[in-house]
Motif scaffolding. Sequence first.
Motif, PDB file in Angstrom:
ATOM      1  N   THR A  35       0.857  -1.176   0.000  1.00  0.00           N
ATOM      2  CA  THR A  35       0.000   0.000   0.000  1.00  0.00           C
ATOM      3  C   THR A  35       0.900   1.235   0.000  1.00  0.00           C
ATOM      4  O   THR A  35       1.747   1.395   0.875  1.00  0.00           O
ATOM      5  CB  THR A  35      -0.907   0.014   1.241  1.00  0.00           C
ATOM      6  OG1 THR A  35      -1.668  -1.192   1.256  1.00  0.00           O
ATOM      7  CG2 THR A  35      -1.854   1.214   1.213  1.00  0.00           C
ATOM      8  N   SER A  80       7.858  -9.247   5.393  1.00  0.00           N
ATOM      9  CA  SER A  80       7.001  -8.070   5.584  1.00  0.00           C
ATOM     10  C   SER A  80       7.720  -6.978   6.366  1.00  0.00           C
ATOM     11  O   SER A  80       7.683  -5.796   5.987  1.00  0.00           O
ATOM     12  CB  SER A  80       5.722  -8.465   6.320  1.00  0.00           C
ATOM     13  OG  SER A  80       4.986  -9.382   5.568  1.00  0.00           O
ATOM     14  N   LEU A  84       8.923  -3.106   4.998  1.00  0.00           N
ATOM     15  CA  LEU A  84       8.600  -1.843   5.672  1.00  0.00           C
ATOM     16  C   LEU A  84       9.865  -1.080   6.047  1.00  0.00           C
ATOM     17  O   LEU A  84       9.916   0.150   5.955  1.00  0.00           O
ATOM     18  CB  LEU A  84       7.759  -2.098   6.921  1.00  0.00           C
ATOM     19  CG  LEU A  84       6.301  -2.452   6.706  1.00  0.00           C
ATOM     20  CD1 LEU A  84       5.622  -2.717   8.049  1.00  0.00           C
ATOM     21  CD2 LEU A  84       5.567  -1.373   5.939  1.00  0.00           C
ATOM     22  N   GLU A  91       3.119   1.966   3.173  1.00  0.00           N
ATOM     23  CA  GLU A  91       2.307   2.123   4.391  1.00  0.00           C
ATOM     24  C   GLU A  91       1.950   0.771   5.013  1.00  0.00           C
ATOM     25  O   GLU A  91       1.850   0.661   6.228  1.00  0.00           O
ATOM     26  CB  GLU A  91       1.026   2.888   4.071  1.00  0.00           C
ATOM     27  CG  GLU A  91       1.269   4.328   3.672  1.00  0.00           C
ATOM     28  CD  GLU A  91       1.838   5.161   4.807  1.00  0.00           C
ATOM     29  OE1 GLU A  91       1.452   4.941   5.977  1.00  0.00           O
ATOM     30  OE2 GLU A  91       2.678   6.030   4.525  1.00  0.00           O
ATOM     31  N   SER A  92       1.727  -0.227   4.165  1.00  0.00           N
ATOM     32  CA  SER A  92       1.429  -1.566   4.673  1.00  0.00           C
ATOM     33  C   SER A  92       1.844  -2.609   3.644  1.00  0.00           C
ATOM     34  O   SER A  92       1.974  -2.316   2.456  1.00  0.00           O
ATOM     35  CB  SER A  92      -0.052  -1.721   5.030  1.00  0.00           C
ATOM     36  OG  SER A  92      -0.847  -1.711   3.880  1.00  0.00           O
ATOM     37  N   LYS A  94       0.917  -6.626   2.489  1.00  0.00           N
ATOM     38  CA  LYS A  94       0.127  -7.858   2.573  1.00  0.00           C
ATOM     39  C   LYS A  94       0.907  -8.913   1.809  1.00  0.00           C
ATOM     40  O   LYS A  94       1.298  -8.690   0.656  1.00  0.00           O
ATOM     41  CB  LYS A  94      -1.267  -7.693   1.974  1.00  0.00           C
ATOM     42  CG  LYS A  94      -2.105  -8.970   2.097  1.00  0.00           C
ATOM     43  CD  LYS A  94      -3.425  -8.855   1.370  1.00  0.00           C
ATOM     44  CE  LYS A  94      -4.457  -8.268   2.295  1.00  0.00           C
ATOM     45  NZ  LYS A  94      -5.805  -8.283   1.643  1.00  0.00           N
ATOM     46  N   GLN A 116      -0.682  -9.386   7.098  1.00  0.00           N
ATOM     47  CA  GLN A 116      -0.698  -7.971   6.747  1.00  0.00           C
ATOM     48  C   GLN A 116      -0.057  -7.194   7.881  1.00  0.00           C
ATOM     49  O   GLN A 116      -0.444  -7.350   9.037  1.00  0.00           O
ATOM     50  CB  GLN A 116      -2.117  -7.445   6.499  1.00  0.00           C
ATOM     51  CG  GLN A 116      -2.098  -5.991   6.088  1.00  0.00           C
ATOM     52  CD  GLN A 116      -3.393  -5.546   5.461  1.00  0.00           C
ATOM     53  OE1 GLN A 116      -4.206  -6.349   5.056  1.00  0.00           O
ATOM     54  NE2 GLN A 116      -3.569  -4.243   5.365  1.00  0.00           N
ATOM     55  N   ASN A 118       1.172  -3.285   9.060  1.00  0.00           N
ATOM     56  CA  ASN A 118       1.029  -1.864   8.812  1.00  0.00           C
ATOM     57  C   ASN A 118       2.170  -1.091   9.497  1.00  0.00           C
ATOM     58  O   ASN A 118       2.643  -1.504  10.546  1.00  0.00           O
ATOM     59  CB  ASN A 118      -0.315  -1.357   9.347  1.00  0.00           C
ATOM     60  CG  ASN A 118      -1.470  -2.086   8.701  1.00  0.00           C
ATOM     61  OD1 ASN A 118      -1.527  -2.225   7.487  1.00  0.00           O
ATOM     62  ND2 ASN A 118      -2.401  -2.567   9.500  1.00  0.00           N
ATOM     63  N   ARG A 119       2.512   0.031   8.912  1.00  0.00           N
ATOM     64  CA  ARG A 119       3.555   0.871   9.485  1.00  0.00           C
ATOM     65  C   ARG A 119       3.033   1.499  10.761  1.00  0.00           C
ATOM     66  O   ARG A 119       1.938   1.841  10.958  1.00  0.00           O
ATOM     67  CB  ARG A 119       3.973   1.951   8.487  1.00  0.00           C
ATOM     68  CG  ARG A 119       5.151   2.753   8.965  1.00  0.00           C
ATOM     69  CD  ARG A 119       5.703   3.655   7.875  1.00  0.00           C
ATOM     70  NE  ARG A 119       6.175   2.974   6.698  1.00  0.00           N
ATOM     71  CZ  ARG A 119       7.330   2.305   6.630  1.00  0.00           C
ATOM     72  NH1 ARG A 119       8.101   2.166   7.677  1.00  0.00           N
ATOM     73  NH2 ARG A 119       7.696   1.732   5.505  1.00  0.00           N
TER      74      ARG A 119
END
Length: 119
Positions: A35, A80, A84, A91-92, A94, A116, A118-119
Amino acid sequence: MGLIKINNIQVYTYNGVLPEENRLGQRLEIDVALTVPIEKLGTKDQLVATVNYAKVYATVTEIAQTQQYQLIESLANHISQELLKQYQLVESVKLRVRKYSVPIAGIFDNVEIEVQVNR
Protein backbone atom coordinates in the motif's frame (compact mmCIF):
# COMPACT_ATOMS: atom_id res chain seq x y z
CA MET A 1 -3.69 5.12 -1.51
CA GLY A 2 -3.03 2.42 -4.04
CA LEU A 3 -1.43 -0.98 -4.35
CA ILE A 4 1.73 -2.19 -6.00
CA LYS A 5 1.44 -5.95 -6.45
CA ILE A 6 3.87 -8.64 -7.46
CA ASN A 7 2.01 -11.89 -7.96
CA ASN A 8 3.23 -15.46 -7.86
CA ILE A 9 6.94 -15.01 -7.12
CA GLN A 10 8.33 -18.55 -7.24
CA VAL A 11 11.34 -19.55 -5.17
CA TYR A 12 12.99 -22.82 -4.27
CA THR A 13 13.68 -22.96 -0.54
CA TYR A 14 14.75 -25.28 2.24
CA ASN A 15 12.11 -24.30 4.79
CA GLY A 16 10.06 -26.65 6.91
CA VAL A 17 9.82 -28.55 10.16
CA LEU A 18 10.78 -31.99 8.85
CA PRO A 19 14.40 -32.94 8.05
CA GLU A 20 13.33 -34.00 4.52
CA GLU A 21 11.99 -30.50 3.80
CA ASN A 22 15.27 -28.96 4.90
CA ARG A 23 17.35 -31.44 2.92
CA LEU A 24 15.33 -31.74 -0.31
CA GLY A 25 13.78 -28.30 -0.47
CA GLN A 26 10.58 -27.23 -2.15
CA ARG A 27 8.92 -24.56 -4.23
CA LEU A 28 7.08 -21.71 -2.55
CA GLU A 29 4.95 -19.03 -4.19
CA ILE A 30 4.73 -15.53 -2.76
CA ASP A 31 2.32 -12.69 -3.53
CA VAL A 32 3.20 -9.18 -2.34
CA ALA A 33 0.85 -6.20 -2.13
CA LEU A 34 2.29 -2.86 -1.01
CA THR A 35 0.00 0.00 0.00
CA VAL A 36 1.55 3.27 -1.19
CA PRO A 37 0.34 6.84 -1.83
CA ILE A 38 0.00 6.38 -5.59
CA GLU A 39 -1.85 9.69 -5.97
CA LYS A 40 1.41 11.43 -4.96
CA LEU A 41 3.94 9.04 -6.46
CA GLY A 42 2.42 8.84 -9.92
CA THR A 43 2.51 12.58 -10.58
CA LYS A 44 6.28 12.76 -11.06
CA ASP A 45 6.65 9.87 -13.51
CA GLN A 46 10.12 9.09 -12.11
CA LEU A 47 11.29 5.76 -10.74
CA VAL A 48 13.15 7.43 -7.87
CA ALA A 49 9.86 8.94 -6.67
CA THR A 50 8.13 5.60 -6.16
CA VAL A 51 8.78 2.06 -4.93
CA ASN A 52 10.99 0.16 -7.35
CA TYR A 53 9.26 -3.19 -7.65
CA ALA A 54 12.34 -4.80 -9.21
CA LYS A 55 14.13 -4.08 -5.92
CA VAL A 56 11.14 -5.35 -3.94
CA TYR A 57 11.29 -8.59 -5.95
CA ALA A 58 15.01 -8.89 -5.20
CA THR A 59 14.42 -8.32 -1.48
CA VAL A 60 11.70 -10.98 -1.32
CA THR A 61 13.64 -13.62 -3.25
CA GLU A 62 16.89 -12.98 -1.38
CA ILE A 63 15.24 -13.45 2.01
CA ALA A 64 13.29 -16.52 0.87
CA GLN A 65 16.33 -18.20 -0.66
CA THR A 66 19.00 -17.33 1.92
CA GLN A 67 17.12 -17.60 5.23
CA GLN A 68 15.81 -20.88 6.58
CA TYR A 69 12.67 -21.14 8.69
CA GLN A 70 10.62 -23.98 10.07
CA LEU A 71 7.38 -22.04 9.52
CA ILE A 72 6.25 -20.16 6.44
CA GLU A 73 4.56 -17.81 8.91
CA SER A 74 8.00 -16.77 10.14
CA LEU A 75 9.25 -16.32 6.59
CA ALA A 76 6.26 -14.12 5.72
CA ASN A 77 6.71 -12.01 8.85
CA HIS A 78 10.42 -11.48 8.19
CA ILE A 79 9.82 -10.45 4.57
CA SER A 80 7.00 -8.07 5.58
CA GLN A 81 9.07 -6.38 8.27
CA GLU A 82 12.05 -6.02 5.94
CA LEU A 83 9.92 -4.44 3.21
CA LEU A 84 8.60 -1.84 5.67
CA LYS A 85 12.15 -1.18 6.86
CA GLN A 86 13.68 -0.79 3.38
CA TYR A 87 10.87 1.09 1.62
CA GLN A 88 9.74 4.13 3.58
CA LEU A 89 6.93 4.99 1.13
CA VAL A 90 5.17 1.71 1.89
CA GLU A 91 2.31 2.12 4.39
CA SER A 92 1.43 -1.57 4.67
CA VAL A 93 2.45 -4.95 3.31
CA LYS A 94 0.13 -7.86 2.57
CA LEU A 95 1.98 -11.07 1.87
CA ARG A 96 0.73 -14.52 0.88
CA VAL A 97 2.97 -17.59 0.92
CA ARG A 98 1.85 -20.85 -0.69
CA LYS A 99 3.49 -24.18 0.05
CA TYR A 100 2.73 -27.21 -2.12
CA SER A 101 4.85 -30.01 -0.70
CA VAL A 102 3.11 -30.25 2.65
CA PRO A 103 3.46 -33.50 4.63
CA ILE A 104 -0.27 -34.03 5.18
CA ALA A 105 -2.00 -37.25 4.25
CA GLY A 106 -4.71 -35.79 2.08
CA ILE A 107 -5.61 -34.36 -1.30
CA PHE A 108 -5.34 -30.57 -1.68
CA ASP A 109 -3.54 -28.01 -3.80
CA ASN A 110 -1.51 -26.12 -1.22
CA VAL A 111 -1.34 -24.49 2.16
CA GLU A 112 -1.40 -20.70 2.14
CA ILE A 113 -0.81 -18.16 4.87
CA GLU A 114 -1.50 -14.45 4.65
CA VAL A 115 -0.06 -11.70 6.79
CA GLN A 116 -0.70 -7.97 6.75
CA VAL A 117 1.67 -5.59 8.50
CA ASN A 118 1.03 -1.86 8.81
CA ARG A 119 3.55 0.87 9.48
